[in-house]
Design a protein around this motif. Sequence first.
Motif, PDB file in Angstrom:
ATOM      1  N   CYS A  75      -1.971  -2.607  11.849  1.00 56.18           N
ATOM      2  CA  CYS A  75      -1.681  -2.482  10.423  1.00 56.18           C
ATOM      3  C   CYS A  75      -2.026  -3.794   9.717  1.00 56.18           C
ATOM      4  O   CYS A  75      -1.568  -4.866  10.105  1.00 56.18           O
ATOM      5  N   HIS A  76      -2.859  -3.690   8.692  1.00 60.65           N
ATOM      6  CA  HIS A  76      -3.228  -4.853   7.890  1.00 60.65           C
ATOM      7  C   HIS A  76      -3.643  -4.371   6.506  1.00 60.65           C
ATOM      8  O   HIS A  76      -3.739  -3.161   6.260  1.00 60.65           O
ATOM      9  N   ILE A  77      -3.870  -5.306   5.603  1.00 59.16           N
ATOM     10  CA  ILE A  77      -4.182  -4.976   4.217  1.00 59.16           C
ATOM     11  C   ILE A  77      -5.539  -5.563   3.868  1.00 59.16           C
ATOM     12  O   ILE A  77      -5.833  -6.706   4.198  1.00 59.16           O
ATOM     13  N   ARG A  78      -6.343  -4.745   3.187  1.00 62.67           N
ATOM     14  CA  ARG A  78      -7.703  -5.152   2.855  1.00 62.67           C
ATOM     15  C   ARG A  78      -8.004  -4.773   1.406  1.00 62.67           C
ATOM     16  O   ARG A  78      -7.621  -3.706   0.944  1.00 62.67           O
ATOM     17  N   PHE A  79      -8.695  -5.647   0.708  1.00 60.99           N
ATOM     18  CA  PHE A  79      -9.204  -5.342  -0.630  1.00 60.99           C
ATOM     19  C   PHE A  79     -10.613  -4.797  -0.491  1.00 60.99           C
ATOM     20  O   PHE A  79     -11.406  -5.315   0.291  1.00 60.99           O
ATOM     21  N   THR A  80     -10.935  -3.749  -1.248  1.00 61.92           N
ATOM     22  CA  THR A  80     -12.284  -3.185  -1.279  1.00 61.92           C
ATOM     23  C   THR A  80     -12.741  -3.143  -2.728  1.00 61.92           C
ATOM     24  O   THR A  80     -12.045  -2.632  -3.581  1.00 61.92           O
ATOM     25  N   GLY A  81     -13.910  -3.668  -2.981  1.00 61.05           N
ATOM     26  CA  GLY A  81     -14.441  -3.762  -4.340  1.00 61.05           C
ATOM     27  C   GLY A  81     -14.584  -5.231  -4.681  1.00 61.05           C
ATOM     28  O   GLY A  81     -14.356  -6.099  -3.832  1.00 61.05           O
ATOM     29  N   PRO A  82     -14.977  -5.532  -5.863  1.00 65.07           N
ATOM     30  CA  PRO A  82     -15.142  -4.643  -7.008  1.00 65.07           C
ATOM     31  C   PRO A  82     -16.454  -3.870  -6.953  1.00 65.07           C
ATOM     32  O   PRO A  82     -17.436  -4.311  -6.374  1.00 65.07           O
ATOM     33  N   PHE A  83     -16.418  -2.687  -7.558  1.00 67.94           N
ATOM     34  CA  PHE A  83     -17.592  -1.846  -7.685  1.00 67.94           C
ATOM     35  C   PHE A  83     -18.023  -1.817  -9.146  1.00 67.94           C
ATOM     36  O   PHE A  83     -17.178  -1.922 -10.041  1.00 67.94           O
ATOM     37  N   ARG A  84     -19.308  -1.657  -9.376  1.00 76.26           N
ATOM     38  CA  ARG A  84     -19.867  -1.639 -10.731  1.00 76.26           C
ATOM     39  C   ARG A  84     -19.305  -0.480 -11.556  1.00 76.26           C
ATOM     40  O   ARG A  84     -19.024  -0.614 -12.733  1.00 76.26           O
ATOM     41  N   GLN A  85     -19.169   0.664 -10.932  1.00 79.46           N
ATOM     42  CA  GLN A  85     -18.637   1.886 -11.548  1.00 79.46           C
ATOM     43  C   GLN A  85     -17.574   2.465 -10.619  1.00 79.46           C
ATOM     44  O   GLN A  85     -17.520   2.097  -9.440  1.00 79.46           O
ATOM     45  N   PRO A  86     -16.751   3.381 -11.105  1.00 78.48           N
ATOM     46  CA  PRO A  86     -15.781   4.018 -10.199  1.00 78.48           C
ATOM     47  C   PRO A  86     -16.482   4.702  -9.023  1.00 78.48           C
ATOM     48  O   PRO A  86     -17.504   5.350  -9.207  1.00 78.48           O
ATOM     49  N   VAL A  87     -15.932   4.509  -7.846  1.00 82.19           N
ATOM     50  CA  VAL A  87     -16.431   5.172  -6.649  1.00 82.19           C
ATOM     51  C   VAL A  87     -15.370   6.149  -6.158  1.00 82.19           C
ATOM     52  O   VAL A  87     -14.183   6.012  -6.449  1.00 82.19           O
ATOM     53  N   PHE A  88     -15.815   7.124  -5.420  1.00 78.73           N
ATOM     54  CA  PHE A  88     -14.956   8.174  -4.872  1.00 78.73           C
ATOM     55  C   PHE A  88     -14.710   7.894  -3.405  1.00 78.73           C
ATOM     56  O   PHE A  88     -15.662   7.699  -2.643  1.00 78.73           O
ATOM     57  N   LEU A  89     -13.445   7.878  -2.997  1.00 74.73           N
ATOM     58  CA  LEU A  89     -13.091   7.699  -1.596  1.00 74.73           C
ATOM     59  C   LEU A  89     -12.371   8.956  -1.118  1.00 74.73           C
ATOM     60  O   LEU A  89     -11.414   9.411  -1.743  1.00 74.73           O
ATOM     61  N   SER A  90     -12.858   9.509  -0.029  1.00 75.97           N
ATOM     62  CA  SER A  90     -12.263  10.706   0.553  1.00 75.97           C
ATOM     63  C   SER A  90     -12.363  10.598   2.067  1.00 75.97           C
ATOM     64  O   SER A  90     -13.020   9.705   2.589  1.00 75.97           O
ATOM     65  N   GLY A  91     -11.736  11.532   2.758  1.00 80.76           N
ATOM     66  CA  GLY A  91     -11.770  11.530   4.211  1.00 80.76           C
ATOM     67  C   GLY A  91     -11.647  12.928   4.761  1.00 80.76           C
ATOM     68  O   GLY A  91     -11.706  13.916   4.020  1.00 80.76           O
ATOM     69  N   ARG A  92     -11.432  13.009   6.048  1.00 76.15           N
ATOM     70  CA  ARG A  92     -11.341  14.330   6.679  1.00 76.15           C
ATOM     71  C   ARG A  92     -10.095  15.097   6.247  1.00 76.15           C
ATOM     72  O   ARG A  92     -10.031  16.313   6.409  1.00 76.15           O
ATOM     73  N   ASN A  93      -9.112  14.411   5.685  1.00 78.51           N
ATOM     74  CA  ASN A  93      -7.909  15.083   5.198  1.00 78.51           C
ATOM     75  C   ASN A  93      -8.052  15.606   3.765  1.00 78.51           C
ATOM     76  O   ASN A  93      -7.187  16.319   3.279  1.00 78.51           O
ATOM     77  N   THR A  94      -9.145  15.277   3.082  1.00 77.61           N
ATOM     78  CA  THR A  94      -9.333  15.683   1.686  1.00 77.61           C
ATOM     79  C   THR A  94      -9.589  17.185   1.609  1.00 77.61           C
ATOM     80  O   THR A  94     -10.432  17.709   2.318  1.00 77.61           O
ATOM     81  N   ARG A  95      -8.837  17.827   0.744  1.00 77.15           N
ATOM     82  CA  ARG A  95      -8.961  19.267   0.515  1.00 77.15           C
ATOM     83  C   ARG A  95      -9.485  19.509  -0.897  1.00 77.15           C
ATOM     84  O   ARG A  95      -9.456  18.621  -1.735  1.00 77.15           O
ATOM     85  N   PRO A  96      -9.945  20.724  -1.195  1.00 78.42           N
ATOM     86  CA  PRO A  96     -10.444  21.011  -2.542  1.00 78.42           C
ATOM     87  C   PRO A  96      -9.372  20.704  -3.600  1.00 78.42           C
ATOM     88  O   PRO A  96      -8.228  21.128  -3.463  1.00 78.42           O
ATOM     89  N   PRO A  97      -9.763  19.965  -4.638  1.00 76.83           N
ATOM     90  CA  PRO A  97      -8.792  19.656  -5.694  1.00 76.83           C
ATOM     91  C   PRO A  97      -8.566  20.877  -6.583  1.00 76.83           C
ATOM     92  O   PRO A  97      -9.336  21.841  -6.543  1.00 76.83           O
ATOM     93  N   ARG A  98      -7.524  20.785  -7.396  1.00 80.25           N
ATOM     94  CA  ARG A  98      -7.201  21.868  -8.326  1.00 80.25           C
ATOM     95  C   ARG A  98      -7.469  21.420  -9.753  1.00 80.25           C
ATOM     96  O   ARG A  98      -7.227  20.269 -10.115  1.00 80.25           O
ATOM     97  N   CYS A  99      -7.940  22.359 -10.554  1.00 80.78           N
ATOM     98  CA  CYS A  99      -8.130  22.134 -11.982  1.00 80.78           C
ATOM     99  C   CYS A  99      -6.753  21.926 -12.611  1.00 80.78           C
ATOM    100  O   CYS A  99      -5.804  22.662 -12.317  1.00 80.78           O
ATOM    101  N   ARG A 100      -6.615  20.922 -13.450  1.00 79.30           N
ATOM    102  CA  ARG A 100      -5.317  20.660 -14.086  1.00 79.30           C
ATOM    103  C   ARG A 100      -4.983  21.705 -15.158  1.00 79.30           C
ATOM    104  O   ARG A 100      -3.834  21.866 -15.512  1.00 79.30           O
TER     105      ARG A 100
END
Length: 186
Positions: A75-100
């Motif tokens: 267990c440790h902590i890491r900073f990722t970025g900065p990115f020029r524009q917003p980036v999308f992070l997902s993984g194998r646990n990501t499921r289809p999102p729902r429309c609000r």
Amino acid sequence: MSAHTGRLLLSPQDPFLLPERAPLTATLSEAGLLGTPLEGRNQAFAVGERFLQLVIFAGCSVRIEPSPIGEAPFCHIRFTGPFRQPVFLSGRNTRPPRCRSCRGRLRSWREALSDRDNAGVQITCPACGEASPPWGYDWKGQAGFGRLFIRVEEVFPGEATPTLALMGLLEGSSGCKWQHFYIQDD
């Protein structure tokens, strides 16, 4: 070598905001979330002495390894970025999102977000026809967008929750509201 458990990610709620890292690092170090910088691991820190007071773990068999033992994950902590524009992070646990608007599922989310640079993308809900940016969908804490992320590594999705105190520290240091989500590597 053990498989990666997953990670808890923290990012500003507004995916376009880019808080300065130096004040965040100073605030989180002073508060005891961050420990010493990890040698040979860019932008990574050991967990600090107040880590377990700022991130609450639930479950009957939670095991946190706070320091490296050979090549095993820890267990440790890491900073990722900065990115020029917003980036999308997902993984194998990501499921289809729902429309609000209608709560319909966006089953084609992978195709809609195939480009890492999603700043100008609008996705039309197949159920109701409303167009929204991808961060306008409800990802149920299984994916997120941003220009800067704080990653708590080796955390199983859902087993750790940032406290209100930690979220207050982030907001106070950056001047913006934060969110959290969990991902596991593919």
